[in-house]
Design an enzyme around this catalytic site. Structure first.
Site, PDB file in Angstrom:
ATOM      1  N   LYS A 118      57.529  46.530  25.788  1.00 11.29           N
ATOM      2  CA  LYS A 118      58.604  46.394  26.766  1.00 11.29           C
ATOM      3  C   LYS A 118      57.958  45.850  28.024  1.00 11.29           C
ATOM      4  O   LYS A 118      57.145  46.536  28.662  1.00 11.29           O
ATOM      5  CB  LYS A 118      59.270  47.742  27.002  1.00 11.29           C
ATOM      6  CG  LYS A 118      60.371  47.697  28.045  1.00 11.29           C
ATOM      7  CD  LYS A 118      61.355  48.833  27.870  1.00 11.29           C
ATOM      8  CE  LYS A 118      62.324  48.893  29.032  1.00 11.29           C
ATOM      9  NZ  LYS A 118      63.474  49.764  28.770  1.00 11.29           N
ATOM     10  N   GLU A 132      55.350  50.202  27.466  1.00  9.54           N
ATOM     11  CA  GLU A 132      55.997  49.545  28.611  1.00  9.54           C
ATOM     12  C   GLU A 132      55.109  49.499  29.849  1.00  9.54           C
ATOM     13  O   GLU A 132      55.130  50.402  30.678  1.00  9.54           O
ATOM     14  CB  GLU A 132      57.313  50.267  28.955  1.00  9.54           C
ATOM     15  CG  GLU A 132      58.069  49.587  30.094  1.00  9.54           C
ATOM     16  CD  GLU A 132      59.334  50.337  30.530  1.00  9.54           C
ATOM     17  OE1 GLU A 132      59.555  51.470  30.080  1.00  9.54           O
ATOM     18  OE2 GLU A 132      60.089  49.759  31.317  1.00  9.54           O
TER      19      GLU A 132
END
Ligand code: 13P
Length: 339
Positions: A216, A174
């Site tokens: 992400k 992420e």
């Protein structure tokens, strides 16, 4: 299950991920800030409300939890993680131990929690955890993000990804480019492209299997204080353009964070991308705030509000599940709310 199979299950058609991994001190602080009473059972009760919401597994494939949450017992005496698995959802872990200041770069950060991570991941895998999530945050500002911060964070994310795969766990990588600031969408595009390109270089260096990895990502957006706000179609176009350039098609899916967007925009942007573009990866959600803001306001730490709060969570999960197929419309929001 092979990691590629887990990754594909996490982005199964019409489903996304619920990020519930706010640690208890931060959760208690949020309650205080919202004027919601805090008590010793609040974190457990809220986690149970989220994880066991009726029907959630229709739209949610996996739930990101904290170390504390994977050890919680539900009100029926059974561990919550077991009940999540019984409902057909995959438990995930945020093994992260918070952001620390990056030495030598005022105001920039790197995630901590690498010490002992191999052993912790092995323990989580034995508990039935199927995936991990590790966040890096990049703030756009004068001179930031720096080359140094991007390199340092890319290497940490890649180390976590490699260790996760070693444990049979799918890493969700992420790299968040933050919404805060007065920057234009063009600036966000340039920074996101840079960050993604270095992230994938680091994954390559660390021998990470892309078929068993999810990303992400943040969307390409105007800064929240930018006087000129890009509309939904422009956000979809710029985000897809940036990802096509920098995210290999070997990645099974990209799941978005909501990053402070309104519930409506988080859903509308995701829908526009899926409705209007042919994409080489699944594009879905891994929202925390855009799924939980509405139910938290209904719950307010009162047991009698649990069913209504769970219904609000189900509604947001359904709207985003539809958006992951490009089948959401603003009218559907109104119709569902009228029920
Ligand atoms: P938000 O959707 O609230 O940005 O949170 C996503 C996240 O990364 C939490 O794990």
């Amino acid at each position: 299950m092979e990691i590629n199979e887990i990754a594909k299950k996490l982005v199964a058609s019409g489903k996304g991920i619920m990020a519930a991994d706010r640690p208890s001190p931060a959760f208690n602080k949020l309650l205080e800030d919202e004027g919601i009473p805090v008590d010793a059972g609040a974190y457990r009760n809220w986690s149970e409300l989220l994880f066991l919401a009726p029907g959630l597994s229709e739209y949610v494939s996996g739930i990101i939890m904290t170390d504390e949450q994977v050890r919680l017992t539900g009100s029926n005496g059974e561990r919550l993680i077991e009940q999540v698995i019984e409902r057909g959802m995959i438990p995930g872990i945020s093994p992260f131990k918070g952001m620390v200041d990056l030495a030598g770069s005022a105001g920039e950060t790197v995630g901590s929690g690498l010490d002992g991570l191999r052993e912790r991941l092995a323990e989580y895998a034995a508990m039935g955890v199927g995936f991990s999530k590790w966040r890096s945050a990049f703030q756009i500002g004068p001179g930031t993000p720096s080359y140094y911060a991007i390199e340092a964070n890319s290497y940490v994310m890649a180390q976590v990804a490699a260790l996760s795969q070693e444990a049979g766990i799918v890493p969700i990588v992420e790299p968040e480019v933050m919404l805060l600031g007065d920057h234009s969408i063009d600036k966000c595009f340039a920074v996101t492209e840079w960050v993604l390109s270095r992230t994938f270089e680091a994954l390559y260096v660390h021998r990470v299997d892309l078929e068993g990895t999810l990303v992400k990502a943040s969307m390409v957006l105007s800064g929240n204080e930018c006087p000129e706000q890009a509309d939904v179609d422009a956000v979809a176009e710029q985000t897809v353009k940036c990802f096509r350039r920098r995210i290999p098609s070997a990645i099974p899916g990209i799941v978005f964070l909501s990053g402070g967007q309104s519930d409506y925009h988080a859903t509308a942007h995701l829908n526009a991308m899926n409705a209007n573009y042919e994409l080489p990866w699944k594009l879905s959600f891994s929202y925390a705030r855009a799924l939980q803001r509405a139910p938290l306001q209904i719950w307010r730490n009162r047991a009698e509000n649990v069913p209504a709060a769970q219904a609000a969570l189900y509604h947001r999960a359904k709207m985003n599940g539809l958006a992951s197929l490009g089948l959401w419309t603003a009218e559907l929001e109104a119709e569902s709310l009228a029920l």
